[in-house]
Design an enzyme around this catalytic site. Structure first.
Site, PDB file in Angstrom:
ATOM      1  N   ASP A  18      28.559  44.399  43.848  1.00  0.00           N
ATOM      2  CA  ASP A  18      29.106  45.238  44.921  1.00  0.00           C
ATOM      3  C   ASP A  18      30.353  44.592  45.512  1.00  0.00           C
ATOM      4  O   ASP A  18      31.359  45.258  45.761  1.00  0.00           O
ATOM      5  CB  ASP A  18      28.030  45.446  45.994  1.00  0.00           C
TER       6      ASP A  18
ATOM      7  N   GLU B 163      26.634  48.462  39.549  1.00  0.00           N
ATOM      8  CA  GLU B 163      27.050  47.261  40.283  1.00  0.00           C
ATOM      9  C   GLU B 163      26.420  46.007  39.685  1.00  0.00           C
ATOM     10  O   GLU B 163      27.056  44.944  39.639  1.00  0.00           O
ATOM     11  CB  GLU B 163      26.678  47.391  41.756  1.00  0.00           C
TER      12      GLU B 163
END
Length: 228
Positions: free
Chosen positions: A49, A121
């Site tokens: 992320d 992610e």
């Protein structure tokens, strides 16, 4: 898991294959298959992320040298939200490689989309750990950043909540409301599911890491459903 097929698809090859396997391992799988040393992908997701945000921010900063910070933030949000990430993950057929519990494997709705976004992610995090910034950046550049044209053409960067409220007041003469339907997961990784209402009508549901993100997601889906 024939992960070499995934590596060929993205044209990036891992030195440590276990990192890629971990990236595709959902927590629910380990609840049913307890294997020594096997990990789920949440730590990789956390790392990915941050890398994703950096790569996308750098790209937008260079591509739009005259846009103010607010516009760049809106564009970034449109590129890294769960809907966009799950769309790209679906294009790359992540579902073929995911390790899920039997229950999660049967789900094809919003929950699956959110898992796909999180796994996207996780793969970025795995690429970063395996080879550093460059392979992670290449993956994002090859498969996510081309969607900036879609973001611009469909004006996905416009604040969905504000736009939905304007449309609801214009077409239905009503101010929309949001209601939290449920909270999922532990406190450190909470997910919110929020319903968007026009009067008593449930227009859509959105899911996100915060209520704000979930409301924005619900508004975005509501705009599509209403054709606004």
């Amino acid at each position: 898991m024939e992960l070499h097929l995934f590596e060929e698809k993205i044209n990036l090859f891992f030195k440590n294959k276990e990192l890629l396997k971990t990236a595709f391992t959902h927590r629910s799988f380990l609840n049913e298959h307890k294997a020594p040393g096997m990990e789920h992908n949440e730590r990789l997701e956390f790392l990915g992320d941050a890398v994703l945000e950096l790569v996308v921010t750098n790209f937008l900063f260079k591509k739009y040298p005259k846009k103010p910070e607010g516009d760049l933030t809106a564009l970034r949000s449109a590129l890294v939200n769960s809907t966009m990430l799950s769309t790209v993950a679906s294009e790359l057929e992540f579902g073929k490689f995911l390790l899920l519990s039997k229950g999660e494997a049967k789900d094809t709705g919003r929950a699956r989309s959110f898992i796909l976004a999180n796994t996207f992610e996780s793969v970025i995090g795995a690429l970063f750990l395996d080879g550093g910034y460059e392979p992670a950046e290449k993956f994002i550049t090859d498969f996510l950043l081309p969607h900036i044209s879609e973001v611009e053409e469909k004006r996905l960067w416009i604040d969905a909540k504000s736009f939905f409220q304007e449309c609801a007041q214009e077409y239905a003469n009503v101010t929309p409301t949001y209601k939290t339907h449920k909270e999922i997961g532990p406190d450190h990784d909470k997910q919110f599911v929020v319903g968007l209402y026009i009067g008593l009508e449930l227009v859509s549901e959105g899911q996100g890491r915060s209520k704000q993100e979930a409301e924005t997601e619900a508004a975005r889906i509501g705009l599509e459903k209403k054709g606004w």
